[in-house]
Design an enzyme around this catalytic site. Structure first.
Site, mmCIF file in Angstrom:
data_model
loop_
_atom_site.group_PDB
_atom_site.id
_atom_site.type_symbol
_atom_site.label_atom_id
_atom_site.label_comp_id
_atom_site.label_asym_id
_atom_site.label_seq_id
_atom_site.Cartn_x
_atom_site.Cartn_y
_atom_site.Cartn_z
ATOM 1 N N CYS A 112 14.528 -9.479 -10.989
ATOM 2 C CA CYS A 112 14.841 -9.100 -9.607
ATOM 3 C C CYS A 112 16.211 -9.587 -9.156
ATOM 4 O O CYS A 112 16.784 -9.045 -8.210
ATOM 5 C CB CYS A 112 13.764 -9.623 -8.654
ATOM 6 S SG CYS A 112 12.112 -9.009 -9.011
ATOM 7 N N HIS A 121 16.795 -9.260 -1.449
ATOM 8 C CA HIS A 121 15.866 -8.624 -2.384
ATOM 9 C C HIS A 121 14.584 -8.313 -1.622
ATOM 10 O O HIS A 121 14.043 -9.165 -0.907
ATOM 11 C CB HIS A 121 15.585 -9.578 -3.544
ATOM 12 C CG HIS A 121 14.447 -9.159 -4.415
ATOM 13 N ND1 HIS A 121 14.297 -7.865 -4.868
ATOM 14 C CD2 HIS A 121 13.388 -9.861 -4.903
ATOM 15 C CE1 HIS A 121 13.196 -7.795 -5.603
ATOM 16 N NE2 HIS A 121 12.631 -8.987 -5.637
ATOM 17 N N ASN A 177 8.643 -3.506 -3.962
ATOM 18 C CA ASN A 177 9.573 -4.323 -4.743
ATOM 19 C C ASN A 177 10.090 -3.482 -5.912
ATOM 20 O O ASN A 177 9.366 -3.219 -6.863
ATOM 21 C CB ASN A 177 8.856 -5.574 -5.246
ATOM 22 C CG ASN A 177 9.776 -6.514 -6.012
ATOM 23 O OD1 ASN A 177 10.893 -6.170 -6.379
ATOM 24 N ND2 ASN A 177 9.300 -7.730 -6.260
#
Length: 324
Positions: free
Chosen positions: A114, A251, A281
């Site tokens: 990520c 993020h 996500n």
């Protein structure tokens, strides 16, 4: 005078298929309310059969190039941040080169889960400062739907697919925080936290892709502290403080992590770009997706100071400060 990596264009791509939370109620012991309350996610996009990471990356790249008013012949390098490549090798970046008919320069992938886009931005910035390249296409792209365990309600409802891209170009600045472009970055990793977020397979172990595994509560506690500290460190390197920030573009993992980090930084949520409700996500794709959507919404404007930060498996985390 100082060389700066300035954002000249931004774009994104999302697969056509939209999956609302209600769809998971058919196969899992979960509800729309349970998912929204714990993550802030309402829907996400899943790639179609035959739609790969490189496919989405190329779509996002075209959008970013069009936004910049450039074509692929103007680009010196392609850097793709991804943990879900089409194949073990070659890199997704080389596949994007082929798709875009790029016959000069070079391309490679960056894998920091990520945090991948933060690592890719930092790498592109270093290449530009060193004078190796003038224009770089930086892409975050993921098809996490291919590595999810559809029986695990704690993970499979959280992730989505998509891609985002930025075009960076070298410009000469004054060397202070008023410059446009990347002003500073801050990177970290610590392998002791591997068990918090990992995939239980790989080429040299199982010979298979494996499935995503996560320890949600411990990861949440690590995320807020580490994201806050790395954002502060990156701002300090640029000679700036929280008060100078126009937008946090985080993020997009979990609304509670986003809210917790903003609170610890003393930045109101009105100055945070949030897209997690629509995309879930998307790992390395989430920051460039949020930058593109935030600009399209009219939130991000020329001259705005942006802090973008991420944490992912490894654990790997970091932040970049840039002026739009």
């Amino acid at each position: 005078m100082t060389l700066r990596a300035v954002v000249k264009g931004v774009g994104h791509y999302l697969p056509e298929r939209v999956v609302p939370n209600q769809e998971f109620e058919k196969t899992l012991d979960t509800t729309d309310e349970w998912i929204r309350t714990r993550s802030g996610i309402e829907r996400r996009h899943f790639a179609a059969e035959g739609e790969a990471t490189s496919t989405m990356a190329a779509h996002a790249a075209r959008a970013a190039l069009a936004d910049a008013g450039l074509d692929i012949g103007d680009i010196d390098a392609v850097i793709v941040a991804t943990s879900t490549p089409d194949l073990t090798f070659p890199s997704v970046a080389t596949m994007v080169q082929k798709e875009l008919e790029m016959t000069r320069g070079f391309g490679f992938d960056v894998q920091a889960v990520c945090a991948g886009f933060i690592y890719a931005l930092t790498t592109a910035n270093a290449l530009m400062i060193a004078g190796q390249v003038e224009r770089v296409l930086v892409i975050g792209a993921e098809t996490f739907s291919r590595i999810l365990d559809w029986t695990d309600r704690s993970t499979c409802v959280l992730f989505g697919d998509g891609a985002g891209a930025v075009v960076l170009e070298s410009e000469t600045g004054k060397g202070d925080s008023s410059d446009r472009g990347i002003l500073s970055s801050d990177l970290h990793s610590d392998g002791r936290y591997r068990e918090m977020l990992y995939v239980d397979g790989g080429v040299s172990t199982s010979g298979s892709a494996g499935k995503l595994r996560m320890q949600g509560n411990p990861l949440f506690r690590q995320a807020v502290d580490k994201l806050t500290s790395t954002a502060h460190a990156a701002l300090a390197k640029a000679g700036l403080t929280n008060a100078d920030v126009d937008w946090i573009v985080p993020h997009q993992a979990n609304i509670r992590i986003i809210q917790g980090t903003a609170k610890k930084m003393g930045v109101p949520m009105e100055r945070v770009v949030v897209t997690v409700q629509d995309h879930g996500n998307t790992s390395a794709a989430s920051i460039p997706l949020a930058l593109s959507v935030g600009r399209a919404r009219g939130q991000i404007k020329p001259g705005d100071l942006i802090v973008t930060e991420a944490i992912g498996g490894g654990l790997a985390w970091g932040a970049v400060v840039l002026r739009w």
